[in-house]
Design a protein around this motif. Structure first.
Motif, PDB file in Angstrom:
ATOM      1  N   ILE A 231      -3.622   1.322  -6.987  1.00  0.00           N
ATOM      2  CA  ILE A 231      -3.635   2.209  -5.607  1.00  0.00           C
ATOM      3  C   ILE A 231      -5.434   2.109  -6.711  1.00  0.00           C
TER       4      ILE A 231
ATOM      5  N   PHE B 102       2.383   0.905 -10.253  1.00  0.00           N
ATOM      6  CA  PHE B 102       1.675   0.980  -8.775  1.00  0.00           C
ATOM      7  C   PHE B 102       0.295   1.834  -8.747  1.00  0.00           C
TER       8      PHE B 102
ATOM      9  N   LEU C 250       4.491  -0.948  -2.744  1.00  0.00           N
ATOM     10  CA  LEU C 250       2.967  -0.096  -2.889  1.00  0.00           C
ATOM     11  C   LEU C 250       2.976   0.546  -1.552  1.00  0.00           C
TER      12      LEU C 250
END
Length: 438
Positions: free
Chosen positions: A149, A145, A28
């Motif tokens: 978030i 990913f 990430l």
């Protein structure tokens, strides 16, 4: 009652669980850092090859000559399926012709000037898009990913009800966990709109392959082109019989005459040199977030219509707008600077979030010095590795093994940090305890 697993097995399981979590956080973080760097994609290309000819515009006849010159270099080879002409834009004022086998810069008269050499910028783009993995796997992972978030941002707001009230409360002078927590929370609040936009658009772009392939399989009998046609327009029927290359000067003249407010960014020849060939123009619209509208032309230069990205269905216009929103290539340099600042802040949010978790574990009596050292290696190693690839480009040239250099430097930084941590722990264990009397 007998335990299902021994204590040693449980400890190993916890360590493995923590390591997997660290890898996810590292990926990430890598996506955030590489995304920040790729905001300057066009500027990096100009840095890589400063000698390439630049121009504000190029005449339609010069574009036609450039195509003929490139086609002459490929005579006798397998015909290219697509030929792209990147027209000069404000961000990248160069004319570049790309086929299936080569990419060359041309000058304002259409003469071939030099091969395109932007391997480092392409490496950065691939690192962010696919993590240097196979495209479908890499983009799917990056899309996941992006969704992560979004989940982290929303859950962070729910978990901290005072987060907006304390948006400007920063105890940065403190040298303890409180300062780290404050930096994390404040930067998370200040970058929240940016993070949500970037994450949502990134998830859409990254998961495009999965959703598009699924739609094609379930509704279009596996025909990917048919699945995308409602958004980006349909492809006409092909005909592989040989034919002269189409003239593109009349196409560009038509665009200049009928669409004077549209700036042509790409000219695309589909199946050039065949009877089924056709020409497509990508035109940028001022003060619009869409990456452009598709203008279709037949091989004889007659206009066939647009795809509708500029004035079609709302979904079409939305789909055409996510790219500029994600990469920040609208509004010129001020917007790019803003994206870089917010991108750095988002990267700090990711790295401090892991340190906050490690600090909590230490307060509970479960310090993880090896994982902490590894995370320091990731935090410092990723930017250092990107810098190492840039230095390799400047010293070794366009053919340097950028992906290998990046991952080797990153792993070396992480491994070195862990090794130093273990050596420090061994020295601490062997050192005499202060005040101990044997």
């Amino acid at each position: 009652m007998t335990a299902l697993f021994s204590k040693d097995t449980v400890r190993r399981g916890i360590a493995a669980h923590s390591a997997i979590g660290l890898v996810c956080c590292a990926l990430l973080y890598l996506i955030c850092v590489s995304g920040t760097a790729i905001v300057l994609y066009e500027e990096w290309q100009r840095l890589e090859q400063p000698s390439a000819p630049e121009m504000e515009s190029i005449a339609p006849q010069a574009v036609e000559r450039a195509i003929a010159n490139v086609a002459a270099t490929e005579a006798g080879q397998t015909p290219t399926t697509h030929l792209y002409v990147h027209m000069p834009t404000e961000a990248l004022p160069r004319t570049t012709v790309t086929t299936d086998t080569q990419a060359v810069h041309v000058d304002a008269q259409g003469a071939i000037a030099a091969p395109e050499e932007n391997a480092w910028a392409e490496f950065l783009l691939g690192l962010h898009y696919t993590l240097n993995l196979p495209p479908v796997l890499g983009m799917t992972l990056v899309g996941m990913f992006g969704a992560m978030i979004v989940a982290l941002a929303v859950s962070g707001i729910v978990a901290h009800p005072r987060i907006f009230r304390d948006a400007f409360r920063l105890r940065a002078r403190r040298k303890d966990d409180v300062a780290t927590l404050d930096w994390h929370n404040r930067l998370a609040v200040w970058t929240l709109p940016f993070a949500l936009v970037i994450a949502l658009t990134g998830a859409m772009i990254g998961l495009f392959y999965v959703s598009g392939a699924s739609l094609a399989e379930t509704a279009y009998d596996g025909d990917g082109d048919a699945a995308l046609a409602p958004v980006f327009g349909a492809e006409p029927e092909g005909d592989a019989a040989p034919a002269p290359f189409p003239r593109v000067a009349p196409v560009l003249d038509y665009m200049n005459r009928e669409y004077p407010g549209v700036r042509v960014s790409y000219l695309i020849l589909h199946d050039p040199g065949t009877r089924g060939q056709h020409v497509q123009v990508v035109g940028e619209h001022e003060r619009r977030l869409i990456f452009g509208e598709y203008y279709a032309f037949a091989a004889d230069g007659s206009f066939k219509g647009t795809a509708g990205l500029a004035d079609g269905e709302t979904g079409q216009q939305f789909a055409a707008s996510i790219y500029k929103l994600h990469f920040g290539n609208y509004g010129g340099l001020p917007v790019k600077i803003a994206y870089i600042v917010f991108g750095i802040a988002l990267s700090v949010v990711v790295t401090t979030g892991t340190f906050i978790w490690l600090n909590k574990q230490a307060r509970k009596g479960r310090p993880r010095p090896v994982i902490r050292a590894g995370w320091w290696g990731v935090t410092i190693g990723v930017p250092v590795a990107i810098l190492a690839t840039l230095l390799a480009r400047l010293t070794l040239g366009n053919g340097a093994p950028f992906a290998a250099i990046f991952w080797l430097v990153t792993l070396a930084m992480v491994g070195g940090a862990i090794l130093r941590s273990r050596q420090a722990g061994q020295r601490g264990a062997l050192a005499p305890t202060r005040g101990f009397a044997p």
